[in-house]
Design an enzyme around this catalytic site. Structure first.
Site, PDB file in Angstrom:
ATOM      1  N   CYS A 167       0.825  -1.026  -0.010  1.00  9.98           N
ATOM      2  CA  CYS A 167       0.041   0.035  -0.072  1.00  9.98           C
ATOM      3  C   CYS A 167       0.896   1.344  -0.057  1.00  9.98           C
ATOM      4  O   CYS A 167       2.112   1.190   0.036  1.00  9.98           O
ATOM      5  CB  CYS A 167      -0.719   0.032   1.323  1.00  9.98           C
ATOM      6  SG  CYS A 167      -1.867  -1.417   1.541  1.00  9.98           S
ATOM      7  N   LEU A 225      -3.724 -10.140   0.014  1.00  8.59           N
ATOM      8  CA  LEU A 225      -4.362 -11.366   0.958  1.00  8.59           C
ATOM      9  C   LEU A 225      -5.908 -11.192   0.591  1.00  8.59           C
ATOM     10  O   LEU A 225      -6.094 -10.070   0.245  1.00  8.59           O
ATOM     11  CB  LEU A 225      -4.170 -11.326   2.329  1.00  8.59           C
ATOM     12  CG  LEU A 225      -2.642 -11.901   2.737  1.00  8.59           C
ATOM     13  CD1 LEU A 225      -2.775 -11.577   4.061  1.00  8.59           C
ATOM     14  CD2 LEU A 225      -2.403 -13.106   2.395  1.00  8.59           C
ATOM     15  N   GLY A 248       2.460  -2.289   4.348  1.00 11.97           N
ATOM     16  CA  GLY A 248       3.337  -3.458   4.793  1.00 11.97           C
ATOM     17  C   GLY A 248       2.893  -4.772   4.765  1.00 11.97           C
ATOM     18  O   GLY A 248       1.812  -4.837   4.378  1.00 11.97           O
TER      19      GLY A 248
END
Length: 634
Positions: A2, A54, A77
């Site tokens: 991000c 994810l 992260g």
């Protein structure tokens, strides 16, 4: 993966900056092209861009606010031990609404306060706003894998993952001339400085806590190197090898968790080959990626990468590049850089990231091993200086010869002459001066001679000396080579190697994960003695010995080349008009007023001479700066 940005206002004037929050977030779209989000409350604004790594529920989007509505987080992260941390929080009564590491971090902060950072295994930049306390907490990971830039004045504080966001928020664009001087020496800017006065890099392993108008900065992690404890290390060399394999295997397995296509860079060197060997234990048919250089056979190591790929039956892809392929991407790289950064190998990393991203979203890498375990030629040079002896004295005795002979990184002979000259110079220096000399492309005097008289006056000598002193603080006359490696971990790794990978991978929305930088591996590396890392015959000794049974023997029978972009050829051909008629022309240099016309002219004369030496690296640094200047300062 991000990007984050934010504003914390101290005054009503500062609150007006909140209106630029959306523009600040849009500026880092490549870091998170899948979604974005914003949070604004009173004096605080948080912005976020996301790339899905994810499979998250809808409640996993950011900014994320806890059930009470008191705490809000933005996080960039990956935390690799978040599932274990989540289980412990559940036992304490915490409830979760997503499967994200972001929600775990938020609950850890609520539960334990700022000390929770020590429990995180991963890389990150994060910010948490406490509505009730009206405070902001900003933190960066231990090694500096993810960047955080900060600007503060009397009205507000800004933070962001990239300078682009700060520029969108309206930071003053005033050059830091000390940073410029160091850039001309190193080809990158060491933290905490940036190219702009007032904008600072939050150092690795540090956090900021802002409440009211007060800002507290604290270091929560430093590499635990203690020479007395190292001397008492009771593990045999064989036991050290076994422990390294176990720790690195665990670190690699942790970094294989993803719900998107995942792969690994495979250069053909020891480090990336080790990571591929370990990753193949935990996943079948790993995707691996290499770059080959058709026009530069001296640097092409794809045959070694292929041996590893065949041994572990990976889905291997070779991107075979010509010099034209490299040249075609020069301005893509220059346009993305928002602070001067002149490590020319960034071009190859950009292309590797771009091509890799077409097939996977996450890639493992071997970054960090050279800095921790003494893998560079300069480490062997340092070892030999400290050992002394006939060979070292003989090289120094031929100093005049090394000055005369042609030097170049692009040939075996020229590169050896270059190395001998630097070694000879280092023999006559103390550890601090030698380190900075070997870390630099040019010494301080020559760098300042490139500046105009007015610019030289703006380079504050006291501030320059303080920054240099801070960089070299871990080096002592009676210290050993581990101090050199520790200095590399605090300088070269975060501000050159990791900065390069982060910039070039993020430009292509690719996340890169280096298992060697797992904190357990790093802490172990600085608990073992120098003789486990290097001797007169071998660099990175423990890594090579520990993983020898897993790797093809051919990897141990060839020299380490690295990679040099063919800048000299381009400067004398395709890019010559850019040098002579545009960015480094006498007219532009004189009108700009930053550099010395005579100094730049002398560099160009050397560039087009029969003995250019390493001048092309200095010319590249100038071109990068000038291109940046035109984009951001004119």
């Amino acid at each position: 993966m991000c990007g984050i940005t934010g504003v914390f206002a101290f005054t009503d004037a500062g609150r007006r900056s909140l209106s630029a929050l959306h523009a600040s977030t849009d500026a880092i779209v490549s870091r998170g092209p899948d979604s974005q989000g914003h949070f604004v409350y009173d004096r605080c604004g948080l912005g976020f861009r996301r790339l899905a790594i994810l499979d998250l529920t809808a409640d996993g989007n950011q900014p994320m606010t806890d059930e009470s509505g008191r705490y809000t987080i933005v996080f960039n992260g990956e935390i690799f031990n978040f599932k274990e941390l989540r289980q412990k929080l559940v036992k304490k009564g915490h409830k979760f609404h997503s499967q994200t590491d972001t929600e775990v971090i938020l609950n850890l902060y609520i539960s334990e306060g700022r000390g929770f950072l020590k429990k995180l295994n991963g890389f990150f930049g994060l910010a948490i706003y406490d509505k009730e306390e009206d405070s902001l907490f900003i933190a960066r990971d231990r090694m500096g894998e993810k960047p955080i830039l900060v600007y503060r004045d009397e009205d507000k504080m800004f933070f962001a993952s990239e300078m682009k966001s700060l520029l969108a928020l309206g930071v003053p664009r005033k050059l830091d001339y000390v940073a410029l001087s160091h850039y001309l020496q190193l080809n990158y800017i060491p933290g905490p400085a940036t190219i702009f006065k007032g904008v600072k890099k939050l150092l690795p392993g540090h956090y900021l806590f802002i409440k009211g108008g007060k800002v507290v900065k604290k270091r929560y992690y430093k590499i635990p190197y203690d020479p007395k404890k190292v001397a008492k290390n009771k593990l045999s060399y064989e036991e050290q090898q076994k422990k390294l394999v176990t720790l690195l295997d665990d670190a690699t397995a942790r970094r294989l968790v993803a719900d998107v296509p995942l792969g690994a860079f495979l250069s053909g060197g020891i480090d990336s080959s080790v990571i591929v060997a370990l990753a193949s234990r935990h996943t079948q048919h790993l995707n691996t990626f290499s770059i080959g250089y058709r026009d530069e056979p001296f640097f092409d190591e794809t045959k070694y990468a292929k041996l590893v790929a065949e041994r572990y039956k990976t889905n291997h892809t070779v991107f075979s590049l010509t010099n034209q392929d490299l040249y075609d991407h020069i301005f893509d790289v220059l346009d993305y850089i928002d602070e001067p950064f002149a490590d020319s190998s960034a071009l190859a990393v950009y292309i590797l990231s771009k091509r890799t991203r077409e097939k996977v979203t996450v890639a493992l890498s071997g970054d960090g091993a050279d800095e921790m375990f003494a893998g560079y030629n300069k480490h062997m040079g340092e070892f030999q200086v400290r050992q002394g002896g006939f060979k070292a004295e003989a090289v120094t005795g031929l100093n005049l010869l090394w000055d005369i002979l042609p030097k170049s990184r692009n040939s075996f002979f020229g590169n050896r002459v270059r190395q001998f000259q630097r070694f000879s110079r280092g023999m006559l220096s103390g550890p601090k001066d030698r380190y900075f000399d070997w870390a630099s492309f040019v010494n301080e005097k020559d760098a300042r001679n490139l500046l105009s008289a007015d610019s030289r006056r703006k380079v504050g000598k006291k501030l320059a000396e303080k920054r240099r002193k801070d960089i070299l603080q871990n080096l002592h006359a009676d210290g050993d080579l581990n101090e050199v490696l520790l200095t590399d971990m605090n300088l070269v790794l975060p501000y050159d190697m990791l900065a390069k990978v982060d910039l070039m991978s993020m430009a292509n929305s690719l996340e890169v994960r280096p298992p060697f930088l797992d904190p357990n591996v790093v802490n172990f590396a600085f608990s073992i003695p120098v003789e486990s890392k290097i001797d007169a015959k071998m660099k990175k000794k423990i890594v090579q010995d520990a993983f020898r049974p897993m790797l093809p023997e051919e990897l141990y029978k060839r020299p380490k080349h690295g990679f040099e972009v063919p800048l000299l050829k381009w400067f004398r051909n395709e890019l010559r008009p850019l040098i002579e008629d545009d960015l480094l022309s006498d007219g532009f240099i004189e009108a700009q007023g930053i550099f010395s016309v005579d100094g730049i002219r002398a560099l160009k004369t050397q560039l087009f001479s029969r003995n250019p030496g390493d001048v092309h690296a200095r010319i590249w640094a100038l071109i990068v700066f000038q291109h940046w200047w035109k984009r951001h300062m004119m």
